[in-house]
Enzyme design. Structure first.
Site, PDB file in Angstrom:
ATOM      1  CE  LYS A 126      -5.338   6.116 -11.866  1.00  0.00           C
ATOM      2  NZ  LYS A 126      -4.975   5.002 -12.745  1.00  0.00           N
ATOM      3  CG  ASP A 166      -5.185   2.604 -10.133  1.00  0.00           C
ATOM      4  OD1 ASP A 166      -4.544   2.471 -11.179  1.00  0.00           O
ATOM      5  OD2 ASP A 166      -4.618   2.865  -9.049  1.00  0.00           O
TER       6      ASP A 166
HETATM    7  P1  NDP Z   1      -4.789  -4.002  -6.899  1.00  0.00           P
HETATM    8  O1  NDP Z   1      -5.437  -3.271  -5.809  1.00  0.00           O
HETATM    9  O2  NDP Z   1      -5.548  -5.082  -7.593  1.00  0.00           O
HETATM   10  O3  NDP Z   1      -3.418  -4.644  -6.390  1.00  0.00           O
HETATM   11  C1  NDP Z   1      -2.399  -3.846  -5.857  1.00  0.00           C
HETATM   12  C2  NDP Z   1      -1.306  -4.763  -5.332  1.00  0.00           C
HETATM   13  O4  NDP Z   1      -0.198  -3.965  -4.936  1.00  0.00           O
HETATM   14  C3  NDP Z   1      -1.723  -5.532  -4.096  1.00  0.00           C
HETATM   15  O5  NDP Z   1      -1.014  -6.734  -4.048  1.00  0.00           O
HETATM   16  C4  NDP Z   1      -1.306  -4.590  -2.974  1.00  0.00           C
HETATM   17  O6  NDP Z   1      -1.066  -5.230  -1.727  1.00  0.00           O
HETATM   18  C5  NDP Z   1      -0.026  -4.032  -3.517  1.00  0.00           C
HETATM   19  N1  NDP Z   1       0.190  -2.677  -2.986  1.00  0.00           N
HETATM   20  C6  NDP Z   1      -0.641  -1.616  -3.110  1.00  0.00           C
HETATM   21  N2  NDP Z   1      -0.146  -0.533  -2.469  1.00  0.00           N
HETATM   22  C7  NDP Z   1       1.005  -0.947  -1.940  1.00  0.00           C
HETATM   23  C8  NDP Z   1       1.989  -0.306  -1.164  1.00  0.00           C
HETATM   24  N3  NDP Z   1       1.857   0.984  -0.795  1.00  0.00           N
HETATM   25  N4  NDP Z   1       3.074  -1.029  -0.806  1.00  0.00           N
HETATM   26  C9  NDP Z   1       3.203  -2.325  -1.186  1.00  0.00           C
HETATM   27  N5  NDP Z   1       2.302  -2.982  -1.911  1.00  0.00           N
HETATM   28  C10 NDP Z   1       1.222  -2.306  -2.285  1.00  0.00           C
HETATM   29  O7  NDP Z   1      -4.304  -2.894  -7.948  1.00  0.00           O
HETATM   30  P2  NDP Z   1      -3.887  -3.056  -9.462  1.00  0.00           P
HETATM   31  O8  NDP Z   1      -3.236  -4.376  -9.661  1.00  0.00           O
HETATM   32  O9  NDP Z   1      -5.039  -2.681 -10.298  1.00  0.00           O
HETATM   33  O10 NDP Z   1      -2.809  -1.894  -9.643  1.00  0.00           O
HETATM   34  C11 NDP Z   1      -1.403  -2.077  -9.400  1.00  0.00           C
HETATM   35  C12 NDP Z   1      -0.624  -0.987 -10.106  1.00  0.00           C
HETATM   36  O11 NDP Z   1      -0.887  -1.028 -11.514  1.00  0.00           O
HETATM   37  C13 NDP Z   1      -0.938   0.447  -9.683  1.00  0.00           C
HETATM   38  O12 NDP Z   1       0.240   1.242  -9.779  1.00  0.00           O
HETATM   39  C14 NDP Z   1      -1.921   0.911 -10.737  1.00  0.00           C
HETATM   40  O13 NDP Z   1      -1.954   2.322 -10.864  1.00  0.00           O
HETATM   41  C15 NDP Z   1      -1.309   0.244 -11.960  1.00  0.00           C
HETATM   42  N6  NDP Z   1      -2.223   0.097 -13.093  1.00  0.00           N
HETATM   43  C16 NDP Z   1      -3.402  -0.605 -12.973  1.00  0.00           C
HETATM   44  C17 NDP Z   1      -4.222  -0.746 -14.049  1.00  0.00           C
HETATM   45  C18 NDP Z   1      -5.443  -1.595 -14.001  1.00  0.00           C
HETATM   46  O14 NDP Z   1      -6.045  -1.814 -15.072  1.00  0.00           O
HETATM   47  N7  NDP Z   1      -5.848  -2.120 -12.861  1.00  0.00           N
HETATM   48  C19 NDP Z   1      -3.924  -0.078 -15.347  1.00  0.00           C
HETATM   49  C20 NDP Z   1      -2.618   0.527 -15.393  1.00  0.00           C
HETATM   50  C21 NDP Z   1      -1.830   0.637 -14.286  1.00  0.00           C
HETATM   51  P3  NDP Z   1      -2.180  -5.107  -0.543  1.00  0.00           P
HETATM   52  O15 NDP Z   1      -3.300  -5.976  -0.978  1.00  0.00           O
HETATM   53  O16 NDP Z   1      -1.455  -5.581   0.651  1.00  0.00           O
HETATM   54  O17 NDP Z   1      -2.544  -3.646  -0.477  1.00  0.00           O
END
Ligand code: NDP
Length: 446
Positions: A126, A166
């Site tokens: 990662k 991510d």
């Molecule tokens: P994105 O950046 O596309 O979206 C993240 C979302 O979560 C946004 O809505 C963001 O809001 C919100 N968010 C992020 N940090 C915080 C925080 N500290 N508090 C509250 N809301 C938060 O990321 P992903 O959708 O790709 O990833 C989301 C999760 O899924 C993560 O845990 C990631 O590790 C996991 N994941 C992702 C994969 C992938 O293929 N993308 C694969 C497996 C797991 P804002 O825009 O306001 O920051």
């Protein structure tokens, strides 16, 4: 925790002082391995556990870049190459101001077992940076990505380490990084990054894969308990890549998604979230979720701050970030009648929340298993790159569905085998661990 495992955790805490998220992830895995060590004491020999908990390599580097006003900025870049017993290191890059070595190590550690559970030949890693893409222009994001790759390129490769996206890293950022890798190396090495665009080596379904996969897992888990998805009220946190495509698949299966969020707050829409509007706000305009409520005035409300888990639901899908759902939120969900939870995010439920779900006997799918669809489809992207092929959407989605069902079944059968039926956390940890441990033992002292 098993007494043989306690000193292993104590040593991890001592050597990695202050790395709270990494301690949390290591504790969660070690806590479930007692029965495995009891059945096969060899796993506790030759420092195997200690080696699994120590990254093969950790890279930390400076990332200088120039903003639109000509000012020089500086961020920190990370890549933790945790375990390559099963294949090249594989795992995403996260760009978020909260990123530090503890977060990257917890994510890399979880990734080892997640990748093992897919049954595909991929190791765990990662990376990321404390760069905050919010409010940055396209030019700034590109210059940052180019600078990041100017160091990272020497550590990665199709047979070495294959990063993906991510939080904060989507197709746009992967494009900028792939372009820079290609310039520096003078190689069109498609398999070096996954999450690429369809016109330049990407795979169909990769964008949708984590969200879709989480819902496939959820469906199988509900069916195993003779429960249906149709008509269920669902709350999904986040509104990024994972959340958006989880909502899409949930809606196609007849569930009603009533709330989603971003880091400013959450929106509730009792008629069901208008996904086209969320996609327009988040993917096109790159705006805040609060504008959803403005545009659906009278039908939807925005709650600034607060906890999305206060919204009553049958099913919860945390799809934002780690530790976003604590014990108090878990109690509220249980009191409101929630029957199942599937993690789209990595480690979104605190240990306290997990304990409450176990005690209340609700169905609980840990991210290590339920969100593995993203990395599994990344591995399918690598397969297509290696064979210079491109599969149809239907074919790729079918593969994803089959993989998710097999991960579910592997977790359920393993939990059953070790006398903990219905405990998907134990099933995922034990199932993933055995595969990695067996490979490590076969490869000598590595
Ligand atoms: P994105 O950046 O596309 O979206 C993240 C979302 O979560 C946004 O809505 C963001 O809001 C919100 N968010 C992020 N940090 C915080 C925080 N500290 N508090 C509250 N809301 C938060 O990321 P992903 O959708 O790709 O990833 C989301 C999760 O899924 C993560 O845990 C990631 O590790 C996991 N994941 C992702 C994969 C992938 O293929 N993308 C694969 C497996 C797991 P804002 O825009 O306001 O920051």
């Amino acid at each position: 925790m098993d007494e043989k495992l306690e000193p292993v955790l104590a040593e991890i805490e001592r050597r990695n002082a202050g790395e709270m998220e990494f301690h949390q992830a290591a504790r969660e895995v070690l806590e479930t391995l007692g029965p495995v060590i009891a059945r096969n004491p060899d796993y506790a020999k030759d420092s195997l556990l200690e080696r699994i908990c120590e990254p093969e390599r950790q890279i930390i580097f400076r990332v200088p870049w120039i903003d639109d006003n000509g000012k020089v900025r500086m961020n920190r870049g990370f890549r933790v190459e945790f375990n390559s017993a099963l294949g090249p290191y594989k795992g995403g890059l996260r760009f978020h101001p909260s990123v530090n070595i503890s977060i990257v190590k917890f994510l890399g550690f979880e990734q080892i077992f997640k990748n093992a559970l897919t049954g595909l030949p991929i190791g765990g890693g990662k990376g990321g940076s404390d760069f905050d893409p919010r409010g940055r222009s396209e030019g700034e994001v590109m210059r940052f990505c180019q600078s990041f790759m100017t160091e990272l390129y020497r550590h990665i490769g199709e047979y070495t380490d294959v990063p993906a996206g991510d939080i904060g890293v989507g197709q746009r950022e992967i494009g900028f990084m792939f372009g820079q890798y290609k310039r520096i190396t003078n190689r069109y090495e498609s398999g070096v990054l996954t999450g690429k665009g369809l016109r330049w080596g990407g795979s169909r379904v990769r964008t949708e894969a984590t969200g879709y996969g989480t819902v496939f897992f959820l469906k199988r888990m509900l069916e195993a308990s003779s429960k249906l998805m149709e008509g269920r009220r669902v709350v999904v946190s986040g509104s990024g890549n994972v959340a958006v495509y989880a909502i899409e698949k949930l809606q196609s299966m007849g569930a009603i998604v009533v709330a989603c969020s971003d880091s400013d707050g959450y929106v509730v829409d009792d008629d069901g979230i208008d996904l086209a509007l969320v996609k327009d706000i988040k993917e096109v305009r790159r705006d805040r979720i609060s504008s959803y409520a403005d545009e659906r005035a009278g039908k939807s409300r925005f709650v600034k701050g607060g906890s999305i888990w206060d919204v009553p639901c049958d099913i919860a899908l945390p799809c934002a970030t780690q530790n976003e759902l604590d014990g108090k939120a878990a109690s509220t969900l249980i009191k409101n009648g929630m029957i199942a939870l599937a993690e789209g995010a990595n480690m979104p439920c605190t240990p306290d929340a997990q304990r409450k779900f176990r005690e209340a006997d609700v169905l609980y799918a840990p991210g290590k298993a339920s969100n593995a669809g993203g990395v599994a489809t990344s591995a399918l992207e690598m397969q297509q790159n290696a064979s210079r092929d491109s599969w149809t959407f239907a074919q790729t989605e079918q593969r994803l569905e089959t993989i998710m069902y097999s991960i579910h079944d592997r977790c359920a059968e393993t939990a059953e085998d070790y006398g903990m039926p219905g405990n998907y956390v134990a099933g995922a940890n034990i199932g993933g661990f055995i595969r990695v441990a067996e490979a490590m033992r076969a490869l000598g002292v590595i």
